[in-house]
Design an enzyme around this catalytic site. Sequence first.
Site, mmCIF file in Angstrom:
data_model
loop_
_atom_site.group_PDB
_atom_site.id
_atom_site.type_symbol
_atom_site.label_atom_id
_atom_site.label_comp_id
_atom_site.label_asym_id
_atom_site.label_seq_id
_atom_site.Cartn_x
_atom_site.Cartn_y
_atom_site.Cartn_z
ATOM 1 N N GLU A 10 -109.469 -12.570 55.130
ATOM 2 C CA GLU A 10 -108.209 -13.264 54.842
ATOM 3 C C GLU A 10 -107.225 -12.292 54.227
ATOM 4 O O GLU A 10 -107.526 -11.101 54.059
ATOM 5 C CB GLU A 10 -108.452 -14.451 53.910
ATOM 6 N N LYS A 15 -111.179 -20.159 43.242
ATOM 7 C CA LYS A 15 -109.801 -19.701 42.982
ATOM 8 C C LYS A 15 -109.763 -19.138 41.558
ATOM 9 O O LYS A 15 -109.167 -19.697 40.631
ATOM 10 C CB LYS A 15 -108.799 -20.842 43.197
HETATM 11 N N1 PLP Z 1 -106.671 -17.502 50.364
HETATM 12 C C1 PLP Z 1 -106.235 -17.075 49.171
HETATM 13 C C2 PLP Z 1 -106.815 -15.840 48.602
HETATM 14 C C3 PLP Z 1 -105.253 -17.816 48.483
HETATM 15 O O1 PLP Z 1 -104.792 -17.411 47.290
HETATM 16 C C4 PLP Z 1 -104.732 -18.985 49.068
HETATM 17 C C5 PLP Z 1 -103.735 -19.782 48.360
HETATM 18 O O2 PLP Z 1 -103.987 -20.747 47.746
HETATM 19 C C6 PLP Z 1 -105.231 -19.379 50.317
HETATM 20 C C7 PLP Z 1 -106.182 -18.612 50.931
HETATM 21 C C8 PLP Z 1 -104.747 -20.627 50.964
HETATM 22 O O3 PLP Z 1 -105.243 -21.762 50.318
HETATM 23 P P1 PLP Z 1 -104.450 -23.118 50.318
HETATM 24 O O4 PLP Z 1 -104.122 -23.415 51.726
HETATM 25 O O5 PLP Z 1 -105.369 -24.101 49.709
HETATM 26 O O6 PLP Z 1 -103.222 -22.899 49.502
HETATM 27 C C1 COI Z 2 -101.024 -20.709 46.837
HETATM 28 O O1 COI Z 2 -100.717 -20.609 48.019
HETATM 29 O O2 COI Z 2 -100.887 -21.769 46.206
HETATM 30 C C2 COI Z 2 -101.589 -19.578 46.112
HETATM 31 O O3 COI Z 2 -102.215 -19.803 45.115
HETATM 32 C C3 COI Z 2 -101.365 -18.218 46.642
HETATM 33 C C4 COI Z 2 -100.698 -17.263 45.717
HETATM 34 C C5 COI Z 2 -99.356 -17.687 45.251
HETATM 35 C C6 COI Z 2 -101.581 -16.835 44.614
#
Ligand code: PLP
Ligand code: COI
Length: 343
Positions: free
Chosen positions: A224, A188
């Site tokens: 994604e 991330k």
């Molecule tokens: N993919 C990306 C690029 C994201 O920024 C996020 C957000 O966090 C996700 C997927 C989904 O991840 P999560 O379910 O851990 O929030």
């Molecule tokens: C999240 O879903 O927490 C993300 O980081 C996605 C976006 C707001 C960058």
Amino acid sequence: MSLDTKPNIDWDSLGFNVTETKSMFRSTCAIGEKWSGGDLIPYSDISLSPFAGVLNYGQGVFEGVKAFRSSKGNVVLFRADMNGKRMAFSTRRICMPEMDPDFFVDAVIKTVKDNIDYVPPYGRGSLYIRPVVWGTAPILGVSPTSEYTFMVIVSPVGPYFKEGIKPLNLKVNTDYHRAAPKGIGNAKAIGNYSASLFPLMEAKAEGFDENIYLDAKDEKFVEELGSANVFIYKDGVLKTPALNGSILGGITRQSVCQVASDILGITVKETEITVDDLLSAEEVFCTGTAVVVTPVGRITYQGKTTEINQNQMGPIAKKIREMLVGIQREEIEDPFGWVLPVN
Ligand code: PLP
Ligand code: COI
């Protein structure tokens, strides 16, 4: 606002925007040392060297976690331990002192407790928690910098997409990639988001809500969105792209797989998904902390638009969303131990 008066927030008009809160957590760590200590300090702007590693070479990673008020009157965190583990991976990948997941969770809990008045009422949004690690010492040559700052900042939020759970209108982007094989797509890292800004602005100008990115090697497999993972459902099987190194391993993605298979008895496959699979699906939806579970109603690929499930939220997405949100708000028994009360 004085610090001891309750915030005056119109909870029903919250979008996914910054609302300043009372405090934030801050801790620093030199390269080669371990994360420890840290304090809650009043929320404010920060001062930073213009030569900071994060500003010049993108040495920054972040997380997204949510706290909710539950039906039992608790303030709960959803799977923050998983965010801590992913933060450990991301910090390692970007050459920062590796985050200790327990230290991470402890800082998140302290910040939420101190900002508890900013957690929206039950059923009216959440407190979005944004832990960040930045290379904050000055550096000139391309190299990891010498000191890092971990902060936990928070903001009450409503829906990520302004129309809530109205099915999204997405574009399969064939002009740009979000991430490359063997790159940093699975961390991330802030650089992944700067890469997606230009394609996002183009897509929005064309009337789309977001992009669906394809794999950068063959441009054949769905990866994604810029801000969420993607699922398709067809013939009784729920599929999501297998984690191939350039996809972010979403915590909501993993939770949806588990809810679907263990609670709803749906067959779940993490596999390669082609554009044909995507366009012929009975249902498509995306998942993430910010987007929760949001249906996809239209997808445009090479100029041709395909409607998914008559541009309606499908029954599988609906069931999964209800189950997930139900667990998050302590309306449904949490069989997985995902929800942590912090009050
Ligand atoms: N993919 C990306 C690029 C994201 O920024 C996020 C957000 O966090 C996700 C997927 C989904 O991840 P999560 O379910 O851990 O929030
Ligand atoms: C999240 O879903 O927490 C993300 O980081 C996605 C976006 C707001 C960058």
